[in-house]
Structure formats: structure tokens, C-alpha cells
Design a protein around this motif. Structure first.
Motif, PDB file in Angstrom:
ATOM      1  N   TYR A  33       0.828  -1.199   0.000  1.00  0.00           N
ATOM      2  CA  TYR A  33       0.000   0.000   0.000  1.00  0.00           C
ATOM      3  C   TYR A  33       0.870   1.259   0.000  1.00  0.00           C
ATOM      4  O   TYR A  33       0.591   2.225  -0.731  1.00  0.00           O
ATOM      5  CB  TYR A  33      -0.928  -0.011   1.210  1.00  0.00           C
ATOM      6  N   ARG A  36       2.123   1.953  -3.391  1.00  0.00           N
ATOM      7  CA  ARG A  36       1.095   2.490  -4.270  1.00  0.00           C
ATOM      8  C   ARG A  36       0.878   3.974  -4.002  1.00  0.00           C
ATOM      9  O   ARG A  36       0.758   4.786  -4.918  1.00  0.00           O
ATOM     10  CB  ARG A  36      -0.206   1.718  -4.079  1.00  0.00           C
ATOM     11  N   ARG A  40       1.621   7.075  -6.622  1.00  0.00           N
ATOM     12  CA  ARG A  40       0.584   8.020  -7.025  1.00  0.00           C
ATOM     13  C   ARG A  40       1.040   9.458  -6.793  1.00  0.00           C
ATOM     14  O   ARG A  40       0.772  10.357  -7.579  1.00  0.00           O
ATOM     15  CB  ARG A  40      -0.683   7.760  -6.205  1.00  0.00           C
TER      16      ARG A  40
END
Ligand SMILES: Nc1ncnc2c1ncn2[C@@H]1O[C@H](COP(=O)(O)OP(=O)(O)OP(=O)(O)O)[C@@H](O)[C@H]1O
Ligand SMILES: [Mg+2]
Lengths: 319, 261, 239
Positions: A33, A36, A40
Motif C-alpha cells: 500500500y 502504491r 501516485r
């Protein structure tokens, strides 16, 4: 020459295999996570950026200052990284640091690395960050609020990480909780002050030279979840410390007692080093330690606010 | 700054050096895992696992004393274990003179076992780092499933570790050069020293951020587009399979023997 | 293809408000070799970073006839070889080979082709056999030469170097000058090394405080003592 300064790198052999595996099971989704989120946020800049900053944390850990009698203050860096880049990016950075330290310098184990990542990466980043933004919100946009937040966040990050380490050692049956918890806490309450001083020094320099870097840390993702995560971490720690498993010994006390040779261990003078009952009415070491840390945290909190107030007064620093 | 990364061993040639790095990483992790599963006080088992290490030193041409010195890194953490002999319930084994602390037998055994496990594990890790070139080591991480973004981040970190460590060293030198300690003169206050250290960290951070921007520019100007291109490839050779099977067999047989006995 | 550099009315402000380039105009013809000189902080590095779109200011920058806009960046970066001031910024890979191969890899060449390019580029800078070395452990001059090899391997049509001779010993400097002399590309080189400018570059562009203050034949400018002193370029030659 590489020297380890920090007492939080758990080597292999100190945690039981089951506990070590649990650490990895927890780390994998968190890390996925975190990657990610940073991707982003940072895009293709991510790799050189996080890589160089991880090298920075590693190098900054070698910057020390003399405290007293041959001891020195050091930086772990999780809180500072989180303040400057947000907790997710800081987590990824600390993972890189911990992997390099374990793989290249044998500082911290390989099989237990899951917990080292949780303690020194996840916990420091999130507690440091949550405390920082909490104080910032509390004090409003006055210029000292960064310093107050940095001081408190850095201190808290180290202390909470040390509590977590103690609980893992206890769950592994390595050191009993009633000893590990107060020992780790009392040492790291002091180490945390060193961390806090260095972190404040760094932040105050950045405040003068590159204030926009601090703003960008506040804009990074992870703000929403930070309080929630830290609340969760503290709750889990507290519950874990109270659970009967934490003080369980692998051989089982009855077996030893049945042999008839059971010592009155509570009377062993070792225990006198750490006063059993920090608070006379509370007979549970875990609760007592958490209370002591809580009181310590309040004191440090007040000191933090004062530091921010004082620094906010103009001192003739040329802008 | 020079870190002893065992570079002096990287250029030797041996079976262990020539192994597929993935096999080595897997083997070492499996070994450390197995060491963790050895019961307390299983001295023969510890000895067996130590012999296994000795064989790997022989195969890879490592000097025992080199590994020994490297393996001292885990020492500081022993502080966390110091209480074990005194706090584990069991029969009294001995009483420390003067301070009067009691060491229990179970406690002493547990302490020794933990120390030995930690020590064996560190030695295995030292064998890995001494016989594997660092780029290959990182490659094996991605081959074992670490996300490639993280592997490249670690690669970058490794590259700039030296550059930034050198900068720190120069800063520390400059600081000591200007930190005279005069007799009969008070030292500067601790808080002030802490602030100085903090400013060093802060300015190192600024330089690092600027460096990362320049590096990113340099990458862009050579066509970088965010993809991670992996160049290295290692095939599994026959020796790789043989050693892998041997390690697995050793671990399973030894654990079976010890636990079923 | 015309390997030109065209800069029209370029103006650039750093995020902190500092105007680093005021109004820059020049054109460099195909195959021409020009030096970019000026005192510290004049804006040389800033200007150079515009030539493959790492910085983008107001005004227009064209390389090889292509305007540097988002959609042309890939193409422009393949045709302009840019060497940074600090080789540690340029050498970010684990080994010399990886570093020199980096650009060619992103150009999508085959592995064999990449290997060939690396070999040729290292040979051009006289660093054959360094493929396996770790970049950090090289000397300053070696790093500099490898940094130049990293762009030569991309076989760019235009070469832009930021202070290539800074920190080189006399022999390495000499080799570099000889190398630059042989290379046929269009070239813009920022430098404080006036003797090199005199030897190598027929044209000299001088900037000071973000403005072009002189652009023309090197010979004429180097004889204009008042000009040199005025822009901090005079070099005492004690021998
Ligand atoms: N990242 C930055 N942010 C703000 N200002 C900058 C930045 N980089 C450079 N500057 C400023 O822009 C101006 C031009 O800098 P530049 O690096 O282009 O100079 P230079 O001509 O290359 O100098 P030198 O000969 O020292 O390399 C300088 O005043 C510098 O302080
Ligand atoms: Mg410059």
C-alpha cells in the motif's frame, strides 16, 4: 567502518519463529500500500527521490552530538522523514534503510526484518507524523508550531517503537514483559530526547532556508489515516501488553513449579533496578509503564509547546 | 567514508561465489529460519549448524576471524537479553558474588541459546554478503519477488550512500576542526550541540533533495520514462540445484532428527 | 537534419522568485562549437538545463528544429547529449557499464547494440576496461570522463557540457580537449577555462546576470581587456 548506534535493530534469534512470521505477514500488505501511495504522489520521480533520501537517512544516522559521559545523541530518522515527506514515503524510505542495514551490515536480522520494518519504519513514521500534525493544528499557523510538532513527534516515535519492540520480545518468550517494557521505555525516553533535539535542529534550519519543503510534507498523502493508524497502534500495543500471552514463558510455569525448584524470582534483586511499581497502586507492569510513558509524554508535550513558543520570538535570524 | 562491505572477498572465485545469488539468499534465509527452530539447550544441534557454516567458509575461502569480527555487530542488542539468566524461573544455578543476583539453570541455558542462535544467524548473513557482489544481491531480491520499484530505490540508495556518507564525514571533520576543548573553559551546552547536529542533518537534507532533483534530470536527459529496465539475468546451473537441494536436505534432516528424537 | 540550437527570447524564474535568465537569444549552427562563459551565478547551468527541457521557461527553445514542448521531449532528449556539472549526479547506477548503458537502453536498442555503444563510448574517453567498476570508487577525473561517455553512447547530434574541465588534472584536461576537438557534433560548452576556449571554440557567448553581454568570435573578445575585466573573465597568465 560501520557502527550500529541504535538499540532497536532486533537481530535474528531474538524473536521466536512464529512471531517473526507474523511480522512478515503484517508487513507485506502495508508495504504494498505504501508503494502504491508514493507512486501516485511522486510518479516517475519516485525512484531517484526516495533512493537518495534513504541514503540521506542512513548518512544522517551517523551525525551525533555528545551528551554526557561518553554517550551521544543520534537520529533514527523515521519521524523526520515523515514530517518532510509524509508517512507513506517515509515508510518506503525506512524500508530501504533497514534492508540495506540488515543485508550489507548485518545490523538487524533477516528473518525478523518484518518487525524491524514495523517498529523503525511504520511506527516511527506514523506516530511521528500524527503527533506533528496534531500539534500543528493545535497551535495554528504560528511559526514555532513546526518545531513543537517536530520535537514531540520525534520523541514519541522512538518511545512507541521501543514499546513495540519490548512487547515483541516478550511475546517471543525472550525477556519477560514486566522487565522488557519498563527497561526499553526508560532507555528510549532518554534516547527520544536526543532524536527530538536533532529533529528540531533540522526542521528549524529548513524553516529558514527552504520552508516550502515543510509545506510539501504536510501536503503528502497519509494525513487522513495518520491519527487513526496511530490510535490503532497504541491500542494494539496496550492490549498486547495486557494479554496473558505476553508474560507467558515457553516452558510453562507450572512445569517448573512442579519440579519443586521454583525460585521466588520476584525477589531477585534484578527487579529492583526497575522499580516494580512506578505507580504504587498499580500492580501491573504493563499498565504502569504505559502510564509512566503517558505522563512522560505530557511533560514532553508541554516542553515541545514551550520550545515552539520560544523559537517563535524573533531572534534576529536573517531571512 | 569507507565501509567494510567485505569487498576484499568479492573478487575471489569459489563454488559459493559462483552460486546463483537467489540460491544463496534463499539458502541463508532457510538456514537462519532453521537455527531459530533449534530448541533451547540443543548443544549438539548448534554444533551441527556451526559445522555447516565452517564448511561454507571452507568452500568460499573466507577466514573465520574475518567473519567473527563482522559478527560482533549484533552485540549491543545483547543488552536486551541480559536479564534472561536472572529472570527465567528454574533451579538456582549460581549466585553472583557481591551483588547477590541469582542465575537460574533454565535462564542460563536460554540466554546461551539465544546468543548462539543470533551469532549463527549473523555469520550466515556475513557469508552471503562476503561472497555476493552487491548488484547481484539486489538483483536476487527482485528475483525473489520484491517489487522492482523498491529494488531500484535500494539500488539508488546504495549508490548515493557513499556520496552522502562522504559529505557527512567532511561535515563532522569540519565540526571537530572547529571544536577546540580548552582546559578550564566550559563546554558548550548540550542543547546547543544538539542544534548544531540538527542543522547538519537539515543542510544534508537540502543537499540531498537538490541532488535527487539533479539526478532525476540526468536520468530524464538520457531518456528515462519511469519504467525500470532490468538487465541482469542468472540461469540456474547444475551446481545451483545441487547446493540448493543439499541445503534443504540438511535443514530437513537435522530438524527431523532433533525434533523427533 | 539540421543540428541547430535556437534559443529565442528565453526568460526563466526559479520557484523562489530569482530571475536567473532575463532575455536570452542565440542560434548555433550545425557543427558549430561555441563556448558559454560568465561568472559564477551568471545563469550558465540554468540555460543549459533548458536545452533538453529539464527546465522550461518563457520563450522558445528549439533543438534540431524541434520546439521543446512536452510532445517533443523524448526526441529532443535523444538528440541532445547533456553532461552535468557534477559527475556524481550523472553516474547514478551501480556500475560503469550500467551507467553508460542507461541512455541506450531507454532508446530501445538491442542488448548487443547497447554493448557495442558502451564499448565505443568508453574507448572514446579512454576508459576501456572500466565497465565493471563501481562509479563511487572512481577518481574525479575518471568520473568526469565516464559522465561524458554516458552521453556519447547515445550518439547525440548535439553535445552540451557544463564545465567539463573543472577538477581535471592537466593530462586529463588535455585528453578531454583533444576528444572534443575530434568530435564532429554541434557543441555548446559552459566553462571557466579560458585557455580551453581560446584553443577550441571559435565562438564565445558571454552571459552575466542572466543576460547575453557578448556573442561573437572568441579572438576579438579575448583581446578586449575592458570587456574581460567587466565580466570577471580576465585570467592572469603568470608564466
Ligand atoms: N534551484 C535553484 N533555486 C533558486 N535559485 C537558483 C537555483 N539554482 C540556481 N539558482 C540561482 O540562479 C542563478 C544562476 O545559477 P546557475 O547555476 O545557472 O549559475 P552558473 O552560471 O552555472 O554558475 P557557476 O559558474 O557557479 O556554475 C544563481 O544566482 C543561482 O543562485
Ligand atoms: Mg554552473
Amino acid at each position: 567502518m560501520y557502527v550500529s548506534f541504535l538499540a532497536l535493530h532486533i537481530p535474528d534469534g531474538f524473536l521466536s519463529t512464529e512471531i517473526a512470521i507474523v511480522g512478515w505477514i503484517l508487513v507485506v500488505p502495508i508495504l504494498a500500500y505504501a508503494l502504491r501511495q508514493t507512486k501516485r504522489h511522486l510518479g516517475e520521480r519516485q525512484v531517484p527521490f526516495l533512493g537518495v533520501i534513504a541514503a540521506f537517512i542512513f548518512a544522517a544516522q551517523a551525525i551525533n552530538f555528545p551528551v554526557a559521559a561518553g554517550t551521544s545523541g543520534h537520529l533514527l530518522g523515521g519521524a523526520l522523514a515523515a514530517i518532510l515527506l509524509g508517512p507513506w514515503a517515509a515508510t518506503v524510505i525506512m524500508v530501504a534503510v533497514i534492508v540495506i542495514q540488515a543485508l550489507l551490515f548485518q545490523d538487524g536480522g533477516l528473518v525478523v526484518m518484518g518487525w524491524n520494518i514495523i517498529n523503525m519504519g511504520v511506527i516511527t513514521s506514523f506516530t511521528g507524523y500524527a503527533a506533528y500534525i496534531f500539534i500543528k493544528r493545535l497551535m495554528g499557523n504560528r511559526s514555532g508550531s513546526h518545531l513543537s510538532g517536530a520535537f514531540f513527534g520525534a520523541w514519541l516515535s522512538v518511545v512507541v517503537a521501543s514499546l513495540a519492540t519490548a512487547i515483541q520480545l516478550a511475546f517471543s518468550g525472550t525477556v519477560p514483559l514486566r522487565l522488557a517494557l519498563p527497561a526499553m521505555a526508560s532507555v528510549h525516553i532518554l534516547i527520544g530526547v536526543g532524536e527530538a533535539i536533532i529533529t528540531v535542529g533540522a526542521v528549524s534550519l529548513l524553516l529558514v532556508l527552504r520552508p516550502e519543503l515543510l509545506t510539501s510534507g504536510e501536503m503528502a498523502p497519509g494525513k487522513k489515516g495518520a491519527y487513526f493508524t496511530v490510535g490503532g497502534i497504541l491500542l494494539v500495543l496496550f492490549v498486547a501488553a495486557l494479554s496473558p500471552f505476553a508474560s507467558m514463558n515457553p516452558d510453562g510455569l507450572e512445569a517448573v513449579a512442579a519440579q519443586g525448584g521454583f525460585l521466588q524470582l520476584g525477589e531477585n534483586p534484578v527487579y529492583e533496578i526497575f522499580p516494580d511499581y512506578v505507580f504504587p497502586l498499580i500492580q501491573n507492569e504493563a499498565v504502569a509503564t504505559f502510564l509512566a510513558v503517558g505522563v512522560g509524554a505530557m511533560i514532553v508535550f508541554v516542553i515541545s509547546i514551550l520550545i515552539g513558543r520560544r523559537a517563535a520570538r524573533p531572534q534576529g535570524v536573517p531571512k | 567514508m569507507h565501509f567494510n562491505l567485505a569487498d576484499q572477498y568479492h573478487h575471489r572465485e569459489s563454488i559459493v561465489h559462483g552460486l546463483n545469488p537467489r540460491v544463496k539468499v534463499l539458502g541463508v534465509v532457510l538456514y537462519i529460519f532453521a537455527v531459530g527452530l533449534l530448541p533451547e539447550g540443543e548443544w549438539l544441534g548448534f554444533l551441527l549448524y556451526f559445522l555447516f557454516l565452517i564448511i561454507s567458509y571452507q568452500l568460499s575461502g573466507l577466514e573465520f576471524f574475518f567473519v567473527l569480527r563482522r559478527s560482533l555487530i549484533a552485540l549491543p542488542f545483547l543488552l536486551a537479553a541480559f536479564a534472561i539468566p536472572f529472570t527465567t524461573p528454574g533451579d538456582e544455578w549460581m549466585k553472583l558474588p557481591i551483588i547477590g543476583w541469582t542465575i537460574t539453570e533454565t535462564g542460563a541455558i536460554r540466554f546461551a541459546s539465544i546468543v548462539i542462535r543470533a551469532w549463527l544467524a549473523v555469520q550466515a548473513a556475513v557469508v552471503l554478503i562476503s561472497t555476493t557482489r552487491i548488484p547481484d544481491l539486489f538483483w536476487s531480491l527482485s528475483a525473489l519477488g520484491m517489487p522492482s520499484i523498491l529494488v531500484s530505490t535500494i539500488n539508488f540508495m546504495y549508490r548515493y550512500l557513499f556520496v552522502l556518507a562522504d559529505e557527512v564525514l567532511r561535515m563532522l571533520r569540519a565540526r571537530s576542526a572547529r571544536s577546540p576543548r580548552l582546559p578550564h573553559k566550559p563546554k558548550p551546552p548540550v542543547l546547543w550541540e544538539g542544534r548544531v547536529a540538527g542543522s547538519m542533518v537539515g543542510s544534508l537534507f537540502i543537499r540531498s533533495i537538490e541532488r535527487s532533483e539533479r539526478v532525476y534530470s540526468a536520468m530524464l536527459s538520457r531518456g528515462f520514462d519511469g519504467r525500470v529496465l532490468v538487465k541482469r539475468k542468472f540461469k540456474m546451473k547444475q551446481t545451483d540445484w545441487i547446493i540448493m537441494v543439499a541445503v534443504i536436505a540438511f535443514v530437513f534432516m537435522s530438524q527431523g532428527l532433533i525434533h523427533l528424537r | 537534419m539540421h543540428h541547430t540550437i535556437e534559443v529565442l527570447n528565453l526568460r526563466f524564474t526559479y520557484p523562489d522568485g530569482r530571475i536567473a535568465l532575463h532575455k536570452i537569444d542565440f542560434v548555433i549552427a550545425p557543427g558549430e562549437k561555441a563556448a558559454l562563459v560568465g561568472p559564477n551565478g551568471a545563469g550558465k547551468s540554468t540555460l543549459i538545463l533548458h536545452l533538453n527541457g529539464i527546465l522550461m521557461g518563457e520563450g522558445e527553445v528549439k533543438v534540431c528544429g524541434l520546439s521543446l514542448a512536452k510532445e517533443n521531449l523524448g526526441q529532443a532528449r535523444a538528440s541532445v547529449g547533456l553532461v552535468f556539472q557534477d559527475p556524481d549526479d550523472q553516474l547514478f547506477s551501480m556500475s560503469v557499464f550500467d551507467d553508460v548503458a542507461f541512455g541506450p537502453m531507454y532508446m530501445g536498442l538491442s542488448m548487443d547494440e547497447v554493448r557495442l555503444r558502451v564499448e565505443k563510448a568508453l574507448e572514446a574517453v579512454g576508459m576501456e576496461g572500466f565497465e565493471g567498476r563501481v562509479s563511487h570508487h572512481l577518481s574525479g577525473g575518471e568520473k568526469k570522463r565516464i559522465a561524458i561517455a554516458t552521453v556519447l553512447a547515445m550518439e547525440p547530434e548535439i553535445l552540451v557540457l557544463d564545465e567539463p574541465t573543472a577538477g581535471l588534472d592537466p593530462r586529463s584536461r588535455r585528453r578531454l580537449i583533444n576528444l572534443l576537438k575530434e568530435l564532429p557534433m554541434t557543441m555548446l560548452v559552459s566553462t571557466h577555462d579560458i585557455p580551453m576556449v581560446a584553443e577550441l571554440f571559435p565562438r564565445m557567448i558571454t552571459i552575466d546576470e542572466g543576460r547575453i553581454v557578448g556573442d561573437g568570435p572568441t579572438k576579438e573578445y579575448l583581446q578586449d581587456q575592458a570587456f574581460l575585466v567587466g565580466h570577471g573573465l580576465e585570467t592572469a597568465v603568470p608564466w
